[in-house]
Design a protein around this motif. Structure first.
Motif, short mmCIF file in Angstrom:
data_model
loop_
_atom_site.label_atom_id
_atom_site.label_comp_id
_atom_site.label_asym_id
_atom_site.label_seq_id
_atom_site.Cartn_x
_atom_site.Cartn_y
_atom_site.Cartn_z
N UNK A 146 1.08 -1.17 0.16
CA UNK A 146 0.23 -0.18 0.42
C UNK A 146 0.92 1.77 -0.24
N UNK A 147 1.58 1.32 0.67
CA UNK A 147 2.91 2.30 0.78
C UNK A 147 3.26 2.45 -0.69
N UNK A 148 2.31 3.25 -1.41
CA UNK A 148 2.82 4.24 -2.61
C UNK A 148 2.50 6.05 -2.48
N UNK A 149 2.84 6.60 -2.99
CA UNK A 149 3.16 8.01 -2.80
C UNK A 149 2.25 8.67 -4.21
N UNK A 150 1.34 9.58 -3.55
CA UNK A 150 0.40 9.58 -4.69
C UNK A 150 0.32 10.13 -5.84
N UNK A 151 1.35 10.80 -5.62
CA UNK A 151 1.96 11.13 -7.41
C UNK A 151 2.13 10.13 -8.32
N UNK A 152 2.91 8.75 -7.49
CA UNK A 152 2.78 7.71 -8.20
C UNK A 152 1.57 6.81 -8.70
N UNK A 153 1.15 7.10 -8.05
CA UNK A 153 -0.15 6.36 -8.86
C UNK A 153 -1.06 6.76 -9.39
N UNK A 154 -0.71 8.11 -9.17
CA UNK A 154 -2.16 8.93 -10.26
C UNK A 154 -1.37 9.11 -11.39
N UNK A 155 0.02 9.11 -11.75
CA UNK A 155 1.00 8.95 -13.35
C UNK A 155 0.26 7.32 -13.47
N UNK A 156 1.15 6.44 -12.58
CA UNK A 156 0.82 4.78 -13.40
C UNK A 156 -0.58 4.44 -13.47
N UNK A 157 -1.81 4.60 -13.04
CA UNK A 157 -2.55 4.11 -12.98
C UNK A 157 -3.24 5.33 -14.52
N UNK A 158 -3.04 6.89 -13.82
CA UNK A 158 -3.56 7.64 -15.65
C UNK A 158 -2.81 6.27 -16.92
N UNK A 159 -1.20 6.76 -17.17
CA UNK A 159 -0.49 6.35 -18.28
C UNK A 159 -1.25 4.71 -18.69
N UNK A 160 -1.83 3.94 -17.30
CA UNK A 160 -2.27 2.54 -17.62
C UNK A 160 -3.68 2.80 -18.40
N UNK A 161 -4.68 3.64 -17.59
CA UNK A 161 -5.71 2.62 -17.81
C UNK A 161 -5.40 3.95 -19.53
N UNK A 162 -4.83 4.46 -20.36
CA UNK A 162 -5.40 5.07 -21.25
C UNK A 162 -5.58 4.49 -22.89
N UNK A 163 -4.79 3.43 -22.24
CA UNK A 163 -4.20 2.10 -23.83
C UNK A 163 -5.92 1.40 -23.49
N UNK A 164 -5.71 0.57 -22.34
CA UNK A 164 -6.91 0.62 -22.26
C UNK A 164 -8.23 0.95 -22.72
#
Length: 284
Positions: A146-164
């Motif tokens: 669960x230890x994940x910086x908020x900026x890390x989570x937002x960028x990772x999820x953003x870029x992961x969801x876009x191609x989907x």
């Protein structure tokens, strides 16, 4: 707090931010993982309430509460900004496949995207400042993921969801992917000694991901995939030496502070101070 005695004056409305869901989520994870980590512990000497568990519990609550907000921050802009990039024929073909096949392709696509995003967070010094927070934990258990910086989570999820979104996977397929990633991302951090020798070359396992968190030079910047090691095979970052790591955490200076607030501020403070010099290697 009154449970069944609370009087409801009107219909219960669905909300996008629910503390009850988070509490139930925590209860479920605790009921599953605490017994597993006691009965099948890789490190039996590690207590359930280990050092910094309160910090990771804070991450669990905040990341769980913000998951819907992150969804709004990622999926809505994707739909507005990238609608033009969708190819109707591709969308029609993929969305017409059976949900099971769609879900499998969705997981592989997301894993490929997240592989490169994850690798970028390791190899670009500016991004590593944020991702170092995740690697600062020196123990591995279900809560450590669960230890994940908020900026890390937002960028990772953003870029992961876009191609989907661009490929046109159905909402059901994406929902299956979300369930799989939550379960697998938690499990691969767990303090369990299972190695799954027949699966570990195809499916990301705790041993595979523990090496990603290992504080050993040979393991630095290895095993980036979340779902399948095939991407690490293909791109030369697969590392499984046939044993478990002896130590976890940052390989090099361990300057990430304790506590959620301090860790939230850490990337910005290191940016001001000029830490994590480019060219030294992400974790050197």
């Amino acid at each position: 707090l009154g449970g069944s005695a609370v009087q409801i004056g009107s219909d219960i409305q669905n909300t996008w931010l629910g503390l009850d869901w988070v509490v139930l989520d925590l209860m479920l994870y605790s009921a599953v993982y605490i017994p597993l980590e006691r009965l099948f512990a890789l490190h039996p000497e590690q207590p359930t309430f280990r050092h910094e568990w309160t910090t990771d519990l804070t991450y669990f609550f905040l990341n769980s509460l913000l998951v819907q907000i992150v969804g709004l921050l990622t999926m809505k802009p994707a739909m507005l900004l990238f609608e033009w990039a969708r190819i109707d024929a591709v969308v029609a073909f993929l969305s017409g496949l059976p949900v099971v096949l769609q879900a499998a392709l969705c997981i592989l696509t997301a894993d490929l995207t997240q592989y490169w995003v994850h690798r970028a967070f390791h190899q670009i010094p500016f991004l590593w400042r944020f991702h170092a927070v995740h690697h600062s934990t020196e123990v591995m258990d279900w809560l450590a993921g669960s230890r994940l910086h908020f900026a890390d989570a937002v960028v990772t999820r953003s870029l992961t969801y876009i191609p989907l979104f661009l490929l046109g996977f159905s909402e059901k397929a994406i929902a299956v992917y979300v369930v799989v990633v939550v379960i697998q991302a938690t499990f691969i951090h767990a303090n369990v000694r299972w190695q799954f020798p027949f699966l570990q070359r195809w499916v990301a396992t705790p041993c595979f991901h523990h090496w990603h968190h290992a504080a050993e030079r040979q393991a630095v910047d290895k095993n980036f995939a979340v779902h399948s090691p095939i991407w690490d095979w293909l791109f030369g970052t697969y590392y499984m030496p046939g044993r478990w790591p002896q130590q976890y955490g940052l390989c090099g200076p361990r300057d990430v502070p304790s506590g959620w607030i301090n860790q939230f501020l850490y990337p910005f403070l290191t940016l001001i101070r000029g830490g994590t010099k480019k060219g030294t290697g992400a974790r050197d």
